[in-house]
Structure formats: structure tokens, C-alpha cells
Design an enzyme around this catalytic site. Structure first.
Site, PDB file in Angstrom:
ATOM      1  N   ASP A 135       0.842  -1.196   0.000  1.00 42.83           N
ATOM      2  CA  ASP A 135       0.000   0.000   0.000  1.00 42.83           C
ATOM      3  C   ASP A 135       0.878   1.247   0.000  1.00 42.83           C
ATOM      4  O   ASP A 135       2.018   1.216   0.478  1.00 42.83           O
ATOM      5  CB  ASP A 135      -0.854   0.039   1.277  1.00 42.83           C
ATOM      6  CG  ASP A 135      -2.120  -0.816   1.171  1.00 42.83           C
ATOM      7  OD1 ASP A 135      -2.445  -1.287   0.070  1.00 42.83           O
ATOM      8  OD2 ASP A 135      -2.775  -0.999   2.215  1.00 42.83           O
ATOM      9  N   ARG A 187      -1.413  -0.589  -8.602  1.00 42.00           N
ATOM     10  CA  ARG A 187      -2.767  -0.136  -8.267  1.00 42.00           C
ATOM     11  C   ARG A 187      -2.749   1.398  -8.345  1.00 42.00           C
ATOM     12  O   ARG A 187      -1.886   2.038  -7.736  1.00 42.00           O
ATOM     13  CB  ARG A 187      -3.121  -0.576  -6.847  1.00 42.00           C
ATOM     14  CG  ARG A 187      -4.500  -0.126  -6.401  1.00 42.00           C
ATOM     15  CD  ARG A 187      -4.668  -0.198  -4.887  1.00 42.00           C
ATOM     16  NE  ARG A 187      -4.438  -1.514  -4.347  1.00 42.00           N
ATOM     17  CZ  ARG A 187      -4.090  -1.726  -3.065  1.00 42.00           C
ATOM     18  NH1 ARG A 187      -3.937  -0.719  -2.229  1.00 42.00           N
ATOM     19  NH2 ARG A 187      -3.884  -2.953  -2.640  1.00 42.00           N
TER      20      ARG A 187
HETATM   21  P1  FDA Z   1     -13.906   9.738  -5.214  1.00 43.05           P
HETATM   22  O1  FDA Z   1     -13.537   9.969  -3.787  1.00 43.05           O
HETATM   23  O2  FDA Z   1     -13.781  10.857  -6.188  1.00 43.05           O
HETATM   24  O3  FDA Z   1     -15.340   9.188  -5.269  1.00 43.05           O
HETATM   25  C1  FDA Z   1     -16.004   8.890  -6.488  1.00 43.05           C
HETATM   26  C2  FDA Z   1     -17.408   8.439  -6.154  1.00 43.05           C
HETATM   27  O4  FDA Z   1     -17.312   7.158  -5.544  1.00 43.05           O
HETATM   28  C3  FDA Z   1     -18.084   9.337  -5.119  1.00 43.05           C
HETATM   29  O5  FDA Z   1     -18.876  10.305  -5.746  1.00 43.05           O
HETATM   30  C4  FDA Z   1     -18.892   8.367  -4.319  1.00 43.05           C
HETATM   31  O6  FDA Z   1     -20.168   8.251  -4.940  1.00 43.05           O
HETATM   32  C5  FDA Z   1     -18.166   7.061  -4.432  1.00 43.05           C
HETATM   33  N1  FDA Z   1     -17.355   6.819  -3.226  1.00 43.05           N
HETATM   34  C6  FDA Z   1     -16.052   7.062  -3.048  1.00 43.05           C
HETATM   35  N2  FDA Z   1     -15.651   6.672  -1.822  1.00 43.05           N
HETATM   36  C7  FDA Z   1     -16.756   6.191  -1.229  1.00 43.05           C
HETATM   37  C8  FDA Z   1     -16.994   5.654   0.045  1.00 43.05           C
HETATM   38  N3  FDA Z   1     -16.050   5.542   0.969  1.00 43.05           N
HETATM   39  N4  FDA Z   1     -18.273   5.274   0.326  1.00 43.05           N
HETATM   40  C9  FDA Z   1     -19.252   5.392  -0.583  1.00 43.05           C
HETATM   41  N5  FDA Z   1     -19.080   5.892  -1.800  1.00 43.05           N
HETATM   42  C10 FDA Z   1     -17.845   6.294  -2.122  1.00 43.05           C
HETATM   43  N6  FDA Z   1      -5.367   5.270  -0.873  1.00 43.05           N
HETATM   44  C11 FDA Z   1      -4.060   5.465  -0.566  1.00 43.05           C
HETATM   45  O7  FDA Z   1      -3.650   6.599  -0.305  1.00 43.05           O
HETATM   46  N7  FDA Z   1      -3.193   4.395  -0.532  1.00 43.05           N
HETATM   47  C12 FDA Z   1      -3.594   3.135  -0.846  1.00 43.05           C
HETATM   48  O8  FDA Z   1      -2.773   2.209  -0.814  1.00 43.05           O
HETATM   49  C13 FDA Z   1      -4.953   2.924  -1.174  1.00 43.05           C
HETATM   50  N8  FDA Z   1      -5.431   1.688  -1.487  1.00 43.05           N
HETATM   51  C14 FDA Z   1      -6.707   1.547  -1.971  1.00 43.05           C
HETATM   52  C15 FDA Z   1      -7.153   0.304  -2.429  1.00 43.05           C
HETATM   53  C16 FDA Z   1      -8.403   0.191  -3.012  1.00 43.05           C
HETATM   54  C17 FDA Z   1      -8.853  -1.134  -3.532  1.00 43.05           C
HETATM   55  C18 FDA Z   1      -9.244   1.343  -3.120  1.00 43.05           C
HETATM   56  C19 FDA Z   1     -10.590   1.263  -3.784  1.00 43.05           C
HETATM   57  C20 FDA Z   1      -8.828   2.548  -2.617  1.00 43.05           C
HETATM   58  C21 FDA Z   1      -7.577   2.669  -2.025  1.00 43.05           C
HETATM   59  N9  FDA Z   1      -7.149   3.877  -1.514  1.00 43.05           N
HETATM   60  C22 FDA Z   1      -5.821   4.035  -1.181  1.00 43.05           C
HETATM   61  C23 FDA Z   1      -8.122   4.968  -1.265  1.00 43.05           C
HETATM   62  C24 FDA Z   1      -8.197   5.960  -2.423  1.00 43.05           C
HETATM   63  O9  FDA Z   1      -7.019   6.734  -2.440  1.00 43.05           O
HETATM   64  C25 FDA Z   1      -9.412   6.893  -2.291  1.00 43.05           C
HETATM   65  O10 FDA Z   1      -9.329   7.604  -1.102  1.00 43.05           O
HETATM   66  C26 FDA Z   1     -10.737   6.166  -2.331  1.00 43.05           C
HETATM   67  O11 FDA Z   1     -10.728   5.141  -3.265  1.00 43.05           O
HETATM   68  C27 FDA Z   1     -11.871   7.137  -2.715  1.00 43.05           C
HETATM   69  O12 FDA Z   1     -11.655   7.685  -3.955  1.00 43.05           O
HETATM   70  P2  FDA Z   1     -12.421   7.216  -5.296  1.00 43.05           P
HETATM   71  O13 FDA Z   1     -11.375   6.908  -6.293  1.00 43.05           O
HETATM   72  O14 FDA Z   1     -13.367   6.143  -5.032  1.00 43.05           O
HETATM   73  O15 FDA Z   1     -13.098   8.529  -5.851  1.00 43.05           O
END
Ligand code: FDA
Length: 310
Positions: A135, A187
Site C-alpha cells: 500500500d 494499483r
Molecule cells: P472519489 O472519492 O472521487 O469518489 C467517487 C465516487 O465514488 C463518489 O462520488 C462516491 O459516490 C463514491 N465513493 C467514493 N468513496 C466512497 C466511500 N467511501 N463510500 C461510498 N461511496 C464512495 N489510498 C491510498 O492513499 N493508498 C492506498 O494504498 C490505497 N489503497 C486503496 C485500495 C483500493 C482497492 C481502493 C478502492 C482505494 C484505495 N485507496 C488508497 C483509497 C483511495 O485513495 C481513495 O481515497 C478512495 O478510493 C476514494 O476515492 P475514489 O477513487 O473512489 O473517488
């Protein structure tokens, strides 16, 4: 901008000890939506449940800011126990590890303890044909994490170890290009930590645009990409990009967090895409839970409703 303010406010409030104590006392019921129990067995049950929907799993033992070298080594032992349990249950283990929790930054016997413990974990995962993703944490750790990733790919091969890049950091596109010689399994995420404007885009639109550029560049370089986001518009654009460029559905996968957008996870899997859920488990769930709440007010409402119900 509002996103940034909301995230900052939630993480600041969540960092208060009194809030942490209150949530720890009453919040486990709600945390279960996002955390698959406290033991390897509960996490393995979640893996089996997801498999019924064609969704793969990434197991993640929770534990942050573990202080002493002995605790870090114990934590690594616990990850290895989980690998053994998964293998015994007929699962090819795929796990994520935060190098800080296994001792990154602590020197023991002339070697970084994080690297020593990561080696032990990856060695065992490799024995089982498994995979370990390192991570990515807050920005001061990026250089060391990427350097250790390079070392570990050299020792164990890129089929058994990957890492994460965060699109909110200005440096990331250069970092990605600098890893191409490894054909790395990466990732791509937007980034979950509270970072200053000196190192990270403050505007969500810039983070999203950088995200797309990173995924497209990594795919076009012929590398396997883990598209880790719940952002439907990005997911749609990645599907279109892959179609337009003849990139097969086996060359990438979508990754989402356990308990979040379960509908979307199932729909993508049913449409023939590779989908993997990141399944956190363990007793130290509070910091992980706080970050999920900080991501969207919808999750805060979910928790508040739960608390009001008592
Ligand atoms: P964004 O936050 O823009 O959200 C897009 C849409 O998705 C939102 O409008 C909402 O509808 C939905 N959504 C997003 N998060 C949601 C939630 N918690 N609950 C409900 N709906 C939600 N970060 C990091 O710094 N280091 C890492 O190693 C990892 N590893 C990791 C693994 C995996 C499998 C995932 C999915 C995420 C991570 N992350 C991470 C976290 C990542 O950096 C980020 O904070 C989250 O994925 C939220 O961002 P989104 O890309 O989903 O988009």
C-alpha cells in the site's frame, strides 16, 4: 474544494481522542459494513461470499502506527498467519501490506525492518502462488516505498509483488514512468491522506484528470493495471479506453473497497470484468473507518443514522 474541506474536517475531528473513544465504544456495528470482522476466519468467510458473485479478494490486516520493532515483527507474523489460513482454506492469497506497520523506517541489524518483514511475507505468499501489494501511505514515505518495491520485485518477481501510486501527488506521473522497466503491477488510486498543496493537487478535477492519465499510460505501456476507484465516470472511461485500444479485459482489473458500491462491483463482474474487493479485517479498525467516513458525507450519514438508532 468542498471535498477537501470535508475530508480535512472529518479527519481532524476523528483524530480527537474523545471522539475515537466514543466511536470505538459504539461504532463496531457500523464499522462492520466496511470491515470483515476481527479474525482471519471472518475475513476468509467474506472471501468465499464474494466469490459467489465472481468477485476476487484482497485481504488487508488492519494496523497502523505500530510503534516498537517487536510489534512490527509481530504484525508481520500475523499477516503470515493469515496467508497460511487462506491457503489452508483453498484460497490463493492476495494481500495488501502497509510497510509502516511492518517496520519501515526502523533499522534493525543494519537493515530496514520494513524490508526484512516484507521479504518474509512475500516469500510465504510466493510459496502459495500468491501476491502482496505494498500500500502507499503519506507522501514522506513514497521514495522509500518505491525503492523497496524495486528491490522486492528484483528478489521475488513482479508476479508476486505490486505497489500503489496516488494520482493526487504532483510527482506520480514521473514515478510511474520511472517504474516501466519493471513492467510493474500497479494499483492506481486517488490518494487518501491529508496532503499539503506543496505536494498534492488541491482540486478534485486535477486529481481525477491525473488519475485517467496514469491509468491510460500504464495500460498503453503494456502493464497490468489495478483501477482502484468507485468513480463511475472514470470506470466508464477506462472501459471505453480499453475497448478503443484493443486492451483485453484480462489486462486490468477494477478494485473497490469492501462494503462500498457493492452493486457496481457485482455489475462489473457480471459483465465479464475482473473485480477485486479490498477486504480489511482486524481489531485496529478505527483509522481505516475514519478515512472511509472522510471520503463521502454519505458514509457519515450512514454512521450517524446507526448511532441514533442506538
Ligand atoms: P472519489 O472519492 O472521487 O469518489 C467517487 C465516487 O465514488 C463518489 O462520488 C462516491 O459516490 C463514491 N465513493 C467514493 N468513496 C466512497 C466511500 N467511501 N463510500 C461510498 N461511496 C464512495 N489510498 C491510498 O492513499 N493508498 C492506498 O494504498 C490505497 N489503497 C486503496 C485500495 C483500493 C482497492 C481502493 C478502492 C482505494 C484505495 N485507496 C488508497 C483509497 C483511495 O485513495 C481513495 O481515497 C478512495 O478510493 C476514494 O476515492 P475514489 O477513487 O473512489 O473517488
Amino acid at each position: 474544494m468542498i471535498d477537501q474541506m470535508y475530508r480535512k474536517a472529518v479527519l481532524t475531528v476523528a483524530g480527537q481522542k474523545a471522539i475515537e473513544n466514543a466511536v470505538r465504544a459504539r461504532g463496531w456495528g457500523m464499522a462492520q459494513r466496511f470491515v470483515a470482522g476481527e479474525t482471519p476466519q471472518t475475513a476468509i468467510q467474506a472471501v468465499h461470499d464474494l466469490k459467489k458473485d465472481g468477485i476476487m479478494a484482497n485481504l488487508d490486516l488492519l494496523g497502523e502506527f505500530i510503534e516498537s520493532p517487536a510489534q512490527c515483527t509481530q504484525f508481520a507474523d500475523n499477516v503470515i498467519t493469515m496467508l497460511d489460513a487462506a491457503h489452508a482454506a483453498g484460497i490463493t492469497p492476495y494481500v495488501s501490506v502497509k510497510l509502516s506497520s511492518v517496520g519501515q523506517g526502523k533499522t534493525v541489524d543494519g537493515e530496514d525492518l520494513g524490508l526484512t518483514n516484507a521479504r518474509r511475507i512475500i516469500r510465504r505468499a510466493k510459496e502459495y502462488g500468491g501476491f502482496v501489494c505494498l500500500d502507499m501511505e503519506d507522501h514522506p514515505r513514497v521514495d522509500q516505498t518505491l525503492a523497496q518495491f524495486r528491490t522486492l520485485v528484483g528478489e521475488f518477481g513482479g508476479q508476486h509483488v505490486g505497489t500503489v501510486l496516488q494520482s493526487y501527488l504532483y510527482r506520480t506521473e514521473k514515478d510511474r514512468g520511472g517504474l516501466d522497466d519493471l513492467s510493474p503491477n500497479l494499483r492506481i488510486v486517488k490518494g487518501a491522506y491529508l496532503e499539503p498543496e506543496t505536494v498534492a493537487y488541491p482540486q478534485k478535477a486535477d486529481v481525477d484528470a491525473a488519475y485517467r492519465r496514469l491509468v491510460y499510460a500504464h495500460m498503453s505501456a503494456g502493464n497490468y493495471v489495478n483501477v482502484a476507484t468507485h468513480d463511475e465516470s472514470i470506470i466508464h472511461d477506462v472501459q471505453m479506453y480499453a475497448l478503443a485500444h484493443g486492451i483485453s479485459k484480462d489486462a486490468f482489473e477494477f478494485q473497490m473497497l469492501y462494503g462500498i458500491r457493492r452493486d457496481l462491483q457485482r455489475n462489473l463482474a457480471a459483465a465479464g470484468y475482473r473485480v477485486r474487493a479490498y477486504i480489511p479485517y482486524g481489531r485496529d479498525w478505527y483509522p481505516y473507518f475514519s478515512r472511509r467516513i472522510a471520503e463521502t458525507p454519505r458514509n457519515a450519514m450512514f454512521v450517524l443514522r446507526g448511532m441514533l438508532k442506538g
